[in-house]
Design an enzyme around this catalytic site. Sequence first.
Site, short mmCIF file in Angstrom:
data_model
loop_
_atom_site.label_atom_id
_atom_site.label_comp_id
_atom_site.label_asym_id
_atom_site.label_seq_id
_atom_site.Cartn_x
_atom_site.Cartn_y
_atom_site.Cartn_z
N LYS A 105 0.91 -1.08 0.16
CA LYS A 105 -0.15 0.10 -0.06
C LYS A 105 0.81 1.23 0.18
O LYS A 105 1.66 1.52 0.80
CB LYS A 105 -0.89 0.13 1.16
CG LYS A 105 -1.79 1.44 1.18
CD LYS A 105 -2.91 1.13 2.36
CE LYS A 105 -2.25 1.83 3.47
NZ LYS A 105 -2.32 3.40 3.73
N ASP B 71 -3.15 4.35 -2.13
CA ASP B 71 -4.31 4.96 -1.32
C ASP B 71 -4.20 6.56 -1.43
O ASP B 71 -3.53 7.24 -0.50
CB ASP B 71 -3.90 4.36 -0.01
CG ASP B 71 -4.77 4.97 1.31
OD1 ASP B 71 -6.19 5.18 0.83
OD2 ASP B 71 -4.73 4.70 2.27
N LYS C 149 -6.96 8.76 -1.53
CA LYS C 149 -8.33 9.18 -1.17
C LYS C 149 -8.80 10.37 -1.76
O LYS C 149 -8.70 11.42 -1.19
CB LYS C 149 -8.13 9.44 0.43
CG LYS C 149 -7.65 8.39 1.41
CD LYS C 149 -7.59 8.67 2.81
CE LYS C 149 -7.41 7.53 3.75
NZ LYS C 149 -6.28 6.87 3.65
N ASP D 139 -12.87 15.45 -4.58
CA ASP D 139 -12.87 16.76 -5.64
C ASP D 139 -14.11 16.59 -6.24
O ASP D 139 -15.12 15.91 -6.25
CB ASP D 139 -11.58 17.08 -6.25
CG ASP D 139 -11.26 18.54 -6.60
OD1 ASP D 139 -12.23 19.40 -6.81
OD2 ASP D 139 -9.98 18.79 -6.39
N THR E 77 -11.31 7.42 10.79
CA THR E 77 -11.09 6.71 12.24
C THR E 77 -10.72 7.92 13.18
O THR E 77 -10.77 7.92 14.31
CB THR E 77 -10.23 5.46 12.39
OG1 THR E 77 -9.14 5.81 11.73
CG2 THR E 77 -10.78 4.20 12.14
N ARG F 2 3.12 -1.17 10.56
CA ARG F 2 4.24 -1.45 11.53
C ARG F 2 4.60 -2.89 12.00
O ARG F 2 5.65 -3.15 12.19
CB ARG F 2 3.87 -0.34 12.79
CG ARG F 2 4.21 1.03 12.31
CD ARG F 2 3.54 2.05 13.39
NE ARG F 2 2.07 1.82 13.10
CZ ARG F 2 1.27 2.87 13.81
NH1 ARG F 2 1.74 3.46 14.58
NH2 ARG F 2 -0.18 2.60 13.66
O1 C5P Z 1 1.07 0.57 11.18
P1 C5P Z 1 -0.33 0.29 10.85
O2 C5P Z 1 -0.44 -1.39 10.91
O3 C5P Z 1 -1.05 0.70 12.13
O4 C5P Z 1 -0.63 0.70 9.59
C1 C5P Z 1 -2.23 0.70 9.00
C2 C5P Z 1 -2.05 1.61 7.77
O5 C5P Z 1 -3.45 1.50 7.44
C3 C5P Z 1 -1.50 2.85 7.84
O6 C5P Z 1 -1.26 3.23 6.51
C4 C5P Z 1 -2.76 3.69 7.95
O7 C5P Z 1 -2.76 4.99 7.39
C5 C5P Z 1 -4.09 2.97 7.24
N1 C5P Z 1 -5.23 3.04 7.78
C6 C5P Z 1 -5.59 3.03 9.28
N2 C5P Z 1 -6.96 3.06 9.81
C7 C5P Z 1 -7.66 3.52 8.71
C8 C5P Z 1 -7.57 3.89 7.50
C9 C5P Z 1 -6.12 3.72 6.79
O8 C5P Z 1 -4.81 2.46 9.94
N3 C5P Z 1 -8.70 3.64 8.99
#
Ligand code: C5P
Length: 235
Positions: A33, A60, A62, A65, A123, A215
Amino acid sequence: MEKAVFVALDFDNQNDVLELLTKLGHPQETYLKIGMELYYHYGSEFVKSLVKQGYQIFLDLKLHDIPNTVYQAARQIAQLGILCTTVHALGGSEMILAAKKGLIDGTPTGNETPKLLAVTELTSISEKILANEQNCSLSMAEQVVSLAQTAKKAGADGVICSPLEVKNLKNQVGSDFLYVTPGIRLSNKTTDDQKRIASPKKAKELGSSALVVGRPITRAKDPALVYREIKKEFE
Ligand code: C5P
Protein backbone atom coordinates in the site's frame (compact mmCIF):
# COMPACT_ATOMS: atom_id res chain seq x y z
CA MET A 1 -7.65 -8.86 -4.37
CA GLU A 2 -9.59 -11.27 -2.12
CA LYS A 3 -7.32 -12.48 0.73
CA ALA A 4 -4.53 -10.03 -0.12
CA VAL A 5 -2.36 -8.76 2.72
CA PHE A 6 -1.07 -5.27 1.85
CA VAL A 7 2.10 -4.02 3.53
CA ALA A 8 1.60 -0.30 4.25
CA LEU A 9 4.74 1.52 3.09
CA ASP A 10 4.50 4.40 5.55
CA PHE A 11 8.03 5.70 4.90
CA ASP A 12 9.29 9.12 3.92
CA ASN A 13 12.19 7.91 1.80
CA GLN A 14 12.87 5.42 -0.93
CA ASN A 15 15.92 3.86 0.77
CA ASP A 16 13.82 2.55 3.65
CA VAL A 17 11.28 1.19 1.17
CA LEU A 18 13.93 -0.55 -0.91
CA GLU A 19 15.55 -2.00 2.21
CA LEU A 20 12.20 -3.46 3.32
CA LEU A 21 11.42 -4.80 -0.16
CA THR A 22 14.81 -6.51 -0.30
CA LYS A 23 14.03 -8.18 3.03
CA LEU A 24 10.55 -9.22 1.89
CA GLY A 25 11.67 -10.61 -1.49
CA HIS A 26 9.12 -12.34 -3.78
CA PRO A 27 7.67 -9.29 -5.60
CA GLN A 28 5.10 -11.44 -7.42
CA GLU A 29 3.55 -12.52 -4.09
CA THR A 30 3.82 -9.17 -2.33
CA TYR A 31 1.02 -6.62 -1.99
CA LEU A 32 1.99 -3.05 -1.09
CA LYS A 33 0.00 0.00 0.00
CA ILE A 34 1.42 3.36 -1.08
CA GLY A 35 -0.09 6.44 0.51
CA MET A 36 0.15 10.17 -0.01
CA GLU A 37 3.50 10.59 1.74
CA LEU A 38 5.49 8.41 -0.65
CA TYR A 39 3.39 9.28 -3.68
CA TYR A 40 3.76 13.05 -3.29
CA HIS A 41 7.50 12.64 -2.93
CA TYR A 42 8.38 10.01 -5.52
CA GLY A 43 5.34 10.17 -7.82
CA SER A 44 3.93 7.91 -10.45
CA GLU A 45 7.29 6.76 -11.86
CA PHE A 46 8.05 5.09 -8.53
CA VAL A 47 4.68 3.32 -8.58
CA LYS A 48 5.22 2.21 -12.18
CA SER A 49 8.66 0.81 -11.35
CA LEU A 50 7.19 -1.29 -8.51
CA VAL A 51 4.41 -2.54 -10.79
CA LYS A 52 7.00 -3.46 -13.39
CA GLN A 53 8.85 -5.55 -10.80
CA GLY A 54 5.65 -7.53 -10.18
CA TYR A 55 4.32 -5.94 -6.99
CA GLN A 56 0.55 -5.54 -6.59
CA ILE A 57 -0.13 -1.96 -5.55
CA PHE A 58 -2.92 -0.41 -3.52
CA LEU A 59 -2.56 3.33 -4.23
CA ASP A 60 -4.25 5.02 -1.29
CA LEU A 61 -4.73 8.61 -2.44
CA LYS A 62 -8.22 9.19 -1.01
CA LEU A 63 -9.53 11.34 -3.88
CA HIS A 64 -12.11 14.00 -2.95
CA ASP A 65 -12.93 16.80 -5.42
CA ILE A 66 -15.58 17.74 -7.96
CA PRO A 67 -16.61 14.79 -10.16
CA ASN A 68 -14.81 15.99 -13.30
CA THR A 69 -11.50 16.46 -11.47
CA VAL A 70 -11.81 13.08 -9.79
CA TYR A 71 -12.68 11.48 -13.15
CA GLN A 72 -9.51 12.90 -14.72
CA ALA A 73 -7.35 11.88 -11.75
CA ALA A 74 -8.77 8.34 -11.76
CA ARG A 75 -8.11 8.07 -15.51
CA GLN A 76 -4.42 8.83 -14.84
CA ILE A 77 -4.27 6.43 -11.89
CA ALA A 78 -5.70 3.59 -14.00
CA GLN A 79 -2.74 3.88 -16.35
CA LEU A 80 -0.26 2.96 -13.60
CA GLY A 81 -1.21 -0.73 -13.54
CA ILE A 82 -2.27 -0.73 -9.90
CA LEU A 83 -4.71 -3.12 -8.21
CA CYS A 84 -6.87 -0.67 -6.26
CA THR A 85 -7.25 2.92 -5.12
CA THR A 86 -9.43 5.00 -2.77
CA VAL A 87 -11.94 7.85 -2.73
CA HIS A 88 -13.74 9.57 0.14
CA ALA A 89 -17.37 8.43 0.15
CA LEU A 90 -18.19 11.88 1.58
CA GLY A 91 -17.53 13.29 -1.91
CA GLY A 92 -20.95 11.95 -2.89
CA SER A 93 -22.35 9.43 -5.35
CA GLU A 94 -21.66 11.53 -8.47
CA MET A 95 -18.01 11.82 -7.49
CA ILE A 96 -17.69 8.10 -6.71
CA LEU A 97 -19.31 7.25 -10.04
CA ALA A 98 -16.91 9.63 -11.80
CA ALA A 99 -13.95 7.92 -10.11
CA LYS A 100 -15.19 4.53 -11.24
CA LYS A 101 -15.74 5.78 -14.80
CA GLY A 102 -12.26 7.35 -14.82
CA LEU A 103 -10.70 4.05 -13.74
CA ILE A 104 -12.59 2.17 -16.47
CA ASP A 105 -11.78 4.72 -19.19
CA GLY A 106 -8.12 4.98 -18.19
CA THR A 107 -7.36 1.26 -18.04
CA PRO A 108 -5.21 0.20 -20.99
CA THR A 109 -6.86 -2.40 -23.24
CA GLY A 110 -6.34 -5.90 -21.96
CA ASN A 111 -5.60 -4.82 -18.39
CA GLU A 112 -7.93 -5.26 -15.44
CA THR A 113 -9.64 -2.11 -14.13
CA PRO A 114 -8.34 -1.18 -10.65
CA LYS A 115 -10.83 -1.75 -7.84
CA LEU A 116 -12.33 1.35 -6.28
CA LEU A 117 -12.48 1.40 -2.49
CA ALA A 118 -14.33 4.04 -0.50
CA VAL A 119 -13.24 5.56 2.78
CA THR A 120 -16.31 6.25 4.93
CA GLU A 121 -15.69 8.38 8.04
CA LEU A 122 -12.01 8.63 8.94
CA THR A 123 -11.16 6.81 12.16
CA SER A 124 -9.92 10.13 13.50
CA ILE A 125 -13.48 11.50 13.43
CA SER A 126 -15.25 11.07 16.76
CA GLU A 127 -19.03 11.03 17.37
CA LYS A 128 -18.58 14.58 18.71
CA ILE A 129 -16.88 15.86 15.54
CA LEU A 130 -19.48 14.07 13.43
CA ALA A 131 -22.28 15.90 15.27
CA ASN A 132 -20.67 19.31 15.86
CA GLU A 133 -18.50 19.85 12.80
CA GLN A 134 -20.06 17.68 10.11
CA ASN A 135 -23.52 18.48 11.52
CA CYS A 136 -24.55 14.88 10.97
CA SER A 137 -27.60 13.67 12.90
CA LEU A 138 -26.75 9.97 12.48
CA SER A 139 -24.62 7.96 14.89
CA MET A 140 -21.16 7.00 13.64
CA ALA A 141 -22.29 3.42 13.00
CA GLU A 142 -25.32 4.57 11.00
CA GLN A 143 -23.28 7.10 9.05
CA VAL A 144 -20.63 4.50 8.13
CA VAL A 145 -23.35 2.13 6.85
CA SER A 146 -25.06 4.94 4.94
CA LEU A 147 -21.79 6.02 3.27
CA ALA A 148 -20.91 2.42 2.40
CA GLN A 149 -24.36 1.92 0.84
CA THR A 150 -23.98 5.13 -1.17
CA ALA A 151 -20.52 4.04 -2.32
CA LYS A 152 -21.80 0.64 -3.42
CA LYS A 153 -24.75 2.10 -5.33
CA ALA A 154 -22.37 4.52 -7.07
CA GLY A 155 -20.15 1.69 -8.29
CA ALA A 156 -17.41 1.34 -5.68
CA ASP A 157 -16.08 -2.19 -5.26
CA GLY A 158 -15.62 -2.02 -1.51
CA VAL A 159 -14.82 0.01 1.58
CA ILE A 160 -11.99 0.46 4.04
CA CYS A 161 -13.20 -0.31 7.54
CA SER A 162 -12.24 -1.77 10.90
CA PRO A 163 -12.33 -5.58 11.06
CA LEU A 164 -14.79 -5.09 13.93
CA GLU A 165 -17.22 -3.29 11.57
CA VAL A 166 -17.24 -5.93 8.82
CA LYS A 167 -20.04 -8.13 10.16
CA ASN A 168 -22.52 -5.31 10.56
CA LEU A 169 -21.54 -3.73 7.24
CA LYS A 170 -21.85 -7.06 5.42
CA ASN A 171 -25.36 -7.50 6.81
CA GLN A 172 -26.44 -4.05 5.73
CA VAL A 173 -24.43 -3.51 2.55
CA GLY A 174 -23.99 -7.06 1.26
CA SER A 175 -21.37 -9.76 0.81
CA ASP A 176 -20.80 -8.78 -2.82
CA PHE A 177 -18.55 -5.92 -1.70
CA LEU A 178 -14.92 -5.80 -0.54
CA TYR A 179 -14.15 -5.05 3.11
CA VAL A 180 -10.50 -4.03 3.37
CA THR A 181 -9.31 -3.73 6.95
CA PRO A 182 -6.35 -2.00 8.65
CA GLY A 183 -5.92 -2.17 12.44
CA ILE A 184 -4.32 -5.62 12.35
CA ARG A 185 -2.06 -6.82 15.14
CA LEU A 186 -0.59 -10.23 15.86
CA SER A 187 -1.64 -11.38 19.31
CA ASN A 188 0.54 -10.28 22.25
CA LYS A 189 2.24 -7.60 20.16
CA THR A 190 2.18 -3.80 20.52
CA THR A 191 -0.97 -2.00 19.35
CA ASP A 192 0.84 1.32 18.51
CA ASP A 193 -1.85 4.01 18.11
CA GLN A 194 -4.49 1.59 16.79
CA LYS A 195 -7.46 1.31 19.13
CA ARG A 196 -9.79 -1.20 17.51
CA ILE A 197 -7.57 -4.06 16.49
CA ALA A 198 -7.95 -7.69 15.43
CA SER A 199 -5.51 -10.49 14.69
CA PRO A 200 -5.33 -11.76 11.08
CA LYS A 201 -7.19 -14.91 12.20
CA LYS A 202 -9.94 -12.88 13.88
CA ALA A 203 -10.18 -10.56 10.85
CA LYS A 204 -10.64 -13.61 8.67
CA GLU A 205 -13.38 -14.96 10.94
CA LEU A 206 -15.10 -11.57 10.92
CA GLY A 207 -15.13 -11.58 7.11
CA SER A 208 -12.36 -9.16 6.04
CA SER A 209 -11.68 -9.42 2.30
CA ALA A 210 -8.12 -8.09 2.52
CA LEU A 211 -5.80 -6.72 5.21
CA VAL A 212 -3.60 -3.63 5.46
CA VAL A 213 -0.67 -4.08 7.84
CA GLY A 214 2.05 -1.53 8.51
CA ARG A 215 4.24 -1.41 11.59
CA PRO A 216 3.90 -5.05 12.69
CA ILE A 217 5.74 -5.89 9.45
CA THR A 218 7.80 -2.79 8.70
CA ARG A 219 9.24 -2.58 12.24
CA ALA A 220 9.80 -6.31 12.66
CA LYS A 221 13.32 -7.75 12.99
CA ASP A 222 12.40 -10.22 10.26
CA PRO A 223 9.67 -8.59 8.14
CA ALA A 224 9.52 -11.53 5.70
CA LEU A 225 8.80 -13.95 8.53
CA VAL A 226 6.03 -11.77 10.00
CA TYR A 227 4.52 -11.19 6.54
CA ARG A 228 4.48 -14.95 5.92
CA GLU A 229 2.93 -15.58 9.36
CA ILE A 230 0.17 -13.03 8.75
CA LYS A 231 -0.58 -14.36 5.27
CA LYS A 232 -0.74 -17.92 6.59
CA GLU A 233 -3.13 -16.94 9.39
CA PHE A 234 -5.34 -14.96 7.03
CA GLU A 235 -5.35 -17.20 3.98
O1 C5P B 1 1.13 0.49 11.10
P1 C5P B 1 -0.32 0.12 10.99
O2 C5P B 1 -0.54 -1.36 10.77
O3 C5P B 1 -1.17 0.69 12.08
O4 C5P B 1 -0.76 0.83 9.62
C1 C5P B 1 -2.05 0.75 9.12
C2 C5P B 1 -2.17 1.45 7.80
O5 C5P B 1 -3.54 1.54 7.46
C3 C5P B 1 -1.62 2.87 7.78
O6 C5P B 1 -1.13 3.15 6.46
C4 C5P B 1 -2.86 3.70 8.08
O7 C5P B 1 -2.78 5.00 7.56
C5 C5P B 1 -3.95 2.90 7.36
N1 C5P B 1 -5.29 3.13 7.86
C6 C5P B 1 -5.66 2.89 9.18
N2 C5P B 1 -6.94 3.13 9.60
C7 C5P B 1 -7.85 3.59 8.74
C8 C5P B 1 -7.51 3.83 7.41
C9 C5P B 1 -6.20 3.59 7.01
O8 C5P B 1 -4.85 2.45 9.97
N3 C5P B 1 -9.09 3.78 9.14
